[in-house]
Design a protein around this motif. Structure first.
Motif, mmCIF file in Angstrom:
data_model
loop_
_atom_site.group_PDB
_atom_site.id
_atom_site.type_symbol
_atom_site.label_atom_id
_atom_site.label_comp_id
_atom_site.label_asym_id
_atom_site.label_seq_id
_atom_site.Cartn_x
_atom_site.Cartn_y
_atom_site.Cartn_z
ATOM 1 N N GLU A 39 0.846 -1.198 0.000
ATOM 2 C CA GLU A 39 0.000 0.000 0.000
ATOM 3 C C GLU A 39 0.875 1.239 0.000
ATOM 4 O OE1 GLU A 39 -2.224 1.194 3.473
ATOM 5 O OE2 GLU A 39 -1.165 -0.263 4.718
ATOM 6 N N TYR A 291 1.981 13.966 -8.477
ATOM 7 C CA TYR A 291 3.121 14.056 -7.559
ATOM 8 C C TYR A 291 3.525 12.664 -7.050
ATOM 9 C CZ TYR A 291 5.615 14.662 -3.168
ATOM 10 O OH TYR A 291 6.530 14.549 -2.158
ATOM 11 N N GLU A 295 6.996 10.413 -7.740
ATOM 12 C CA GLU A 295 7.843 9.882 -6.676
ATOM 13 C C GLU A 295 8.041 8.368 -6.836
ATOM 14 O OE1 GLU A 295 9.599 11.035 -3.763
ATOM 15 O OE2 GLU A 295 9.549 12.749 -5.106
ATOM 16 N N ARG A 298 10.530 7.510 -9.554
ATOM 17 C CA ARG A 298 11.948 7.670 -9.218
ATOM 18 C C ARG A 298 12.424 6.540 -8.319
ATOM 19 N NH1 ARG A 298 9.735 13.243 -8.134
ATOM 20 N NH2 ARG A 298 9.408 13.809 -10.308
ATOM 21 N N ARG A 301 12.977 3.444 -10.508
ATOM 22 C CA ARG A 301 14.264 3.407 -11.206
ATOM 23 C C ARG A 301 15.376 3.069 -10.218
ATOM 24 N NH1 ARG A 301 12.985 8.934 -13.324
ATOM 25 N NH2 ARG A 301 11.728 8.689 -15.199
ATOM 26 N N TYR A 302 15.261 3.647 -9.043
ATOM 27 C CA TYR A 302 16.279 3.461 -8.009
ATOM 28 C C TYR A 302 16.407 1.990 -7.622
ATOM 29 C CZ TYR A 302 19.044 4.932 -3.991
ATOM 30 O OH TYR A 302 20.051 5.149 -3.107
ATOM 31 N N ASP A 305 17.587 -0.386 -10.489
ATOM 32 C CA ASP A 305 19.025 -0.197 -10.642
ATOM 33 C C ASP A 305 19.776 -0.951 -9.540
ATOM 34 O OD1 ASP A 305 21.007 1.889 -12.073
ATOM 35 O OD2 ASP A 305 21.587 1.614 -9.979
ATOM 36 N N GLU B 3 12.736 17.275 -14.089
ATOM 37 C CA GLU B 3 12.602 16.221 -13.094
ATOM 38 C C GLU B 3 13.672 16.342 -12.019
ATOM 39 O OE1 GLU B 3 11.954 12.273 -14.576
ATOM 40 O OE2 GLU B 3 11.168 11.643 -12.638
ATOM 41 N N ASP B 6 12.312 18.760 -9.676
ATOM 42 C CA ASP B 6 11.279 18.144 -8.840
ATOM 43 C C ASP B 6 11.908 17.390 -7.682
ATOM 44 O OD1 ASP B 6 9.086 19.025 -10.158
ATOM 45 O OD2 ASP B 6 8.890 17.268 -11.461
ATOM 46 N N ILE B 7 12.927 16.596 -8.007
ATOM 47 C CA ILE B 7 13.558 15.780 -6.959
ATOM 48 C C ILE B 7 14.203 16.663 -5.905
ATOM 49 C CG2 ILE B 7 15.425 14.140 -6.482
ATOM 50 C CD1 ILE B 7 14.862 12.887 -9.208
ATOM 51 N N ASN B 10 11.577 18.254 -3.793
ATOM 52 C CA ASN B 10 10.892 17.355 -2.851
ATOM 53 C C ASN B 10 11.792 16.848 -1.739
ATOM 54 O OD1 ASN B 10 8.675 17.594 -4.472
ATOM 55 N ND2 ASN B 10 8.954 15.646 -5.521
ATOM 56 N N HIS B 11 13.061 16.656 -2.053
ATOM 57 C CA HIS B 11 13.943 16.023 -1.071
ATOM 58 C C HIS B 11 14.989 16.970 -0.515
ATOM 59 C CE1 HIS B 11 12.451 11.936 -1.931
ATOM 60 N NE2 HIS B 11 12.285 12.403 -3.147
ATOM 61 N N LYS B 14 19.229 16.687 0.474
ATOM 62 C CA LYS B 14 19.654 15.506 1.225
ATOM 63 C C LYS B 14 20.159 14.362 0.359
ATOM 64 C CE LYS B 14 18.547 13.397 5.069
ATOM 65 N NZ LYS B 14 17.707 12.551 5.901
ATOM 66 N N LEU B 15 19.794 14.347 -0.903
ATOM 67 C CA LEU B 15 20.193 13.226 -1.754
ATOM 68 C C LEU B 15 21.554 13.491 -2.381
ATOM 69 C CD1 LEU B 15 16.804 12.629 -3.570
ATOM 70 C CD2 LEU B 15 17.766 11.247 -1.746
ATOM 71 N N GLN B 19 22.436 9.144 -5.894
ATOM 72 C CA GLN B 19 21.042 8.754 -5.640
ATOM 73 C C GLN B 19 20.105 9.377 -6.674
ATOM 74 O OE1 GLN B 19 20.976 10.039 -1.497
ATOM 75 N NE2 GLN B 19 20.523 7.948 -0.865
ATOM 76 N N LYS B 22 20.315 7.539 -9.927
ATOM 77 C CA LYS B 22 19.561 6.276 -9.948
ATOM 78 C C LYS B 22 18.075 6.528 -10.106
ATOM 79 C CE LYS B 22 22.567 3.356 -7.165
ATOM 80 N NZ LYS B 22 22.675 2.674 -5.875
ATOM 81 N N MET B 23 17.603 7.584 -9.470
ATOM 82 C CA MET B 23 16.171 7.874 -9.544
ATOM 83 C C MET B 23 15.759 8.320 -10.937
ATOM 84 S SD MET B 23 15.842 9.894 -5.962
ATOM 85 C CE MET B 23 14.134 9.837 -5.534
ATOM 86 N N LEU B 24 16.725 8.817 -11.695
ATOM 87 C CA LEU B 24 16.408 9.315 -13.037
ATOM 88 C C LEU B 24 16.841 8.360 -14.136
ATOM 89 C CD1 LEU B 24 17.512 13.015 -12.540
ATOM 90 C CD2 LEU B 24 15.191 12.203 -12.874
ATOM 91 N N ARG B 155 1.866 1.665 8.832
ATOM 92 C CA ARG B 155 1.093 0.688 8.066
ATOM 93 C C ARG B 155 1.135 -0.660 8.765
ATOM 94 N NH1 ARG B 155 3.812 1.344 2.309
ATOM 95 N NH2 ARG B 155 5.584 1.939 3.580
ATOM 96 N N GLN B 156 0.005 -1.304 8.837
ATOM 97 C CA GLN B 156 -0.045 -2.564 9.564
ATOM 98 C C GLN B 156 0.107 -3.753 8.618
ATOM 99 O OE1 GLN B 156 -3.259 -2.728 12.326
ATOM 100 N NE2 GLN B 156 -2.395 -0.998 13.428
#
Lengths: 390, 160
Positions: A39, A291, A295, A298, A301-302, A305, B3, B6-7, B10-11, B14-15, B19, B22-24, B155-156
Motif C-alpha cells: 500500500e 506528484y 515519486e 523515481r 528506477r532506483y 538499478d 525532473e 522536482d527531486i 521534494n527532497h 539531502k540526496l 542517488q 539512480k532515480m532518473l 502501516r499494519q
C-alpha cells in the motif's frame, strides 16, 4: 464441538494468503525493515481527508444509496469519460464498493457457475483464485513469463480456452510483477475473445500508476469489449486511500444490477464518509496523483538499478509499485530466500510463490517506501545475495 | 531537467548525486553536469537547511514588517527593494499587491533588536510612508515542512 464436520469444506480448503506469515514475524523483530507492504506510504492528500471531515461535521452519517452516492457515481463516470473516453451511465452502470476487492468478489459471484473455468494470469493478486473456488468455479492459471514482459499473450490465452471457459481475469498493471498491457496487447487479447461469450474482469486498480509513455487503457475501451467487461477500479492505490475502503465497478447494466443485489444484502452501502472524500479525490486531486506517481517512478528506477547492480535479473516494471527480481542465482526457493533474508538481514520481502506457483524463483518488493528505507534494504539484500550466490 | 528540479524540490539537498542519478536512470556525471548548469543559470539559486531554532538554545525572533512606500520618480520599487534586502537581518522580501507594498521578514536576537532595526533602518528611509511590525509567535510550517510532525510508518500487517 468438532468443527471439522461443521465448517464448510470449500472454505477450509482455501489456503490463507502466503504474504501474511512473514509479516507477523516482522512486527516482532527489532530493526527489521520491510519492502513488503502493498500500500502507498503517502498519507491521503489533505484536501481529501478534509472533505471527509467536513462531511462528518455536516452530519452526513447515514447510509447512501446502495449503489453509492449519486454524486460519486457521476464523478466516476465523468472520470472514465474524460480520462479514457469510455462512457458509462451513472444510474445503472456503476457500483461503489468496499475496496476493489469487493467488486472482484461480486463480479465473480455473479457470473461463475459451478464447474465454470476462470482464466487467471499468474503471478497475480491473491484473491482471484479463492473467490472463484468459493462459488465452485475452476481456476485455470495462465503463466505469464518474464520474457514476455509478464504480459498475457493471445497464444497463451487461446491455448487455455475450452467450452467451459466463463471468465477471464485481466490483472494489469500487475501486482506483483509490475507488468502492463499496452493498447496493442489488449487489442490482441480482444481479437481472441471476439465471437466468444467469455466475460472479462479487468482489475485496473493500479491503472493510474503507469511509468511508460503510453497511458493506461481500460479493457472496455477496446472495440467490442465493453459489453463483456467489468472494469474494477478504486481509490486505495491512486489516491493513497487504502484505509477508506473504497472501490468501484463499471460495466454492463445487466451485470452491475446483479452485483448491486449482492452488495445490497451483504454491505448495504460503502462507507459514507469515504464516499464524500472520494468525490473530492476525483474532482480536485489530479496534481496529488501526479506528484505521487512521479515519486514512485523515481523510486522504481532506483530499486531496479539496485537489484541489477547486485547482479540479479530484474524485469523493468512499468506499472503499480512493485519490482519482481529473479533470485534463482542464489539457489534458494522463493520461500527459503525470504525466510533466510528475514532472519539474517532483517529485511522482509514477499516470496513470488504467494502469487501463484509460477512465481517460484522470484520475490516481490514494494517500492512504496522512502528512498532511505529502500537504500538500506538494498544494502542488506546485496550483502545477503553476495554471500549465497552460486 | 525539470525532473531534477522536482527531486531537489521534494527532497531538499539531502540526496547525493548518485542517488538522484539512480532515480532518473542517468549517470552520476550527467546529473552533476545538469545541476551545475542549473546553478550557473541561477535556476537553482541556493541551498538552505531548515532549522527549528526553538529546539536549540539560540534565541531568534522573527517578525513580518509591512511597508508602504511612495515610489520615487525614475526609480520603481526595485531600487528601494535592493536597499532593504542588502541587510543581512532581512530574510525575505516580497513586493505585494493589496494594502501595502513590501513584506519584509526580519530575524533578530530579541524583540528589541528587531524593533530597533525597523525604527533605525527601515522607517527613516526616504519614501517610506509607514511600517507595521508583526512578531511571529510560533512557526508551524515553513517551506512546506511542518515543524512538529515526525511522520512514522504506521502501516499494519495486511494480506495483499
Amino acid at each position: 464441538m468438532n468443527y471439522d464436520n461443521l465448517l464448510s469444506p470449500v472454505v477450509c480448503s482455501i489456503p490463507p494468503s502466503g504474504i501474511r506469515k512473514f509479516f507477523d514475524i516482522v512486527a516482532e523483530m527489532k530493526d527489521a525493515i520491510s519492502l513488503g507492504v502493498g500500500e502507498p506510504d503517502f498519507t491521503t492528500p489533505w484536501s481529501i481527508r478534509e472533505a471527509g471531515i467536513y462531511s462528518l461535521e455536516k452530519g452526513r452519517t447515514h447510509y447512501t444509496a446502495n449503489a453509492g452516492l449519486m454524486e460519486l457515481r457521476q464523478e466516476i463516470c465523468s472520470y472514465m469519460s474524460r480520462k479514457y473516453g469510455v462512457d458509462y451511465n451513472c444510474k445503472d452502470e456503476v457500483l461503489v464498493t468496499v475496496g476493489g476487492s469487493e467488486a472482484i468478489d461480486l463480479m465473480i459471484r455473479c457470473v461463475v457457475n459451478p464447474g465454470d473455468e476462470v482464466l487467471i494470469p499468474e503471478p497475480s493478486f491473491v484473491c482471484y483464485k479463492p473467490c472463484a473456488t468459493l462459488v465452485g468455479g475452476v481456476p485455470v492459471p495462465i503463466e505469464t513469463k518474464e520474457e514476455d514482459n509478464f504480459r498475457l499473450t493471445p497464444e497463451q490465452l487461446r491455448s487455455k480456452i475450452t467450452d467451459k471457459t466463463k471468465l477471464l481475469i485481466l490483472p494489469f498493471p500487475n501486482n506483483p510483477t509490475g507488468g502492463v498491457m499496452s493498447r496493442a496487447d489488449l487489442e490482441a487479447i480482444a481479437e481472441v475473445l471476439r465471437g466468444t461469450d467469455i466475460l472479462v474482469l479487468s482489475d485496473e486498480i493500479y491503472g493510474e500508476l503507469r511509468y511508460d509513455d503510453e497511458p493506461h487503457t481500460p479493457f472496455s475501451a477496446i472495440e467490442g469489449m465493453r459489453e463483456r467487461t467489468v472494469v474494477v477500479g478504486g481509490f486505495s492505490k491512486t489516491f493513497a486511500m487504502t484505509g477508506w475502503r473504497l472501490g468501484y465497478a463499471v460495466g454492463p447494466k445487466e451485470i452491475i444490477k446483479q452485483m448491486t443485489k449482492i452488495h445490497q444484502y451483504c454491505i448495504m452501502s460503502a462507507p459514507t464518509t469515504s464516499q464524500y472524500a472520494a468525490v473530492e479525490a476525483l474532482r480536485a486531486c489530479d496534481e496529488d496523483v501526479e506528484y505521487m506517481c512521479g515519486e514512485y517512478n523515481r523510486r522504481r528506477r532506483y530499486i531496479v538499478d539496485g537489484f541489477r547492480e547486485m547482479g540479479l535479473s530484474c524485469f523493468e516494471p512499468l506499472g503499480a509499485f512493485y519490482v519482481f527480481p529473479c533470485i534463482k542465482s542464489t539457489g534458494f526457493t522463493s520461500e527459503e530466500f525470504c525466510e533466510k533474508l528475514l532472519r539474517e538481514e532483517k529485511v522482509a520481502v514477499v516470496p513470488g510463490t504467494a502469487f501463484g506457483e509460477c512465481g517460484e524463483g522470484f520475490i516481490r518488493c514494494s517500492y512504496a517506501y522512502s528512498v532511505e528505507n529502500i537504500e538500506e534494504a538494498l544494502v542488506r539484500i546485496k550483502r545477503f545475495v553476495e554471500k549465497y550466490r552460486k | 531537467m525539470n525532473e531534477i528540479l522536482d527531486i531537489l524540490d521534494n527532497h531538499g539537498g539531502k540526496l547525493t548525486n548518485a542517488q538522484v542519478a539512480k532515480m532518473l536512470g542517468k549517470t552520476e556525471a550527467e546529473v552533476a553536469a545538469e545541476i551545475t548548469g542549473l546553478e550557473k543559470e541561477h535556476v537553482i539559486v541556493g541551498y538552505k537547511t531548515l532549522i527549528d531554532w526553538d529546539k536549540t538554545d539560540r534565541d531568534i525572533v522573527t517578525a513580518l514588517i509591512e511597508i508602504r512606500i511612495t515610489p520615487q520618480r525614475g526609480q520603481g520599487f526595485d531600487t528601494f527593494a535592493e536597499r532593504i534586502y542588502k541587510y543581512p537581518q532581512v530574510k525575505s522580501l516580497y513586493l505585494m499587491s493589496g494594502g501595502y507594498d513590501l513584506a519584509v521578514t526580519i530575524e533578530g536576537k530579541s524583540m528589541k533588536d528587531v524593533a530597533l532595526f525597523v525604527a533605525q533602518k527601515l522607517a527613516p528611509m526616504d519614501s517610506v510612508i509607514s511600517t507595521t511590525t508583526h512578531f511571529v509567535l510560533r512557526k508551524y510550517k515553513e517551506e512546506g515542512i511542518v515543524f512538529n510532525d515526525k511522520e512514522e510508518d504506521n502501516r499494519q500487517v495486511i494480506t495483499l
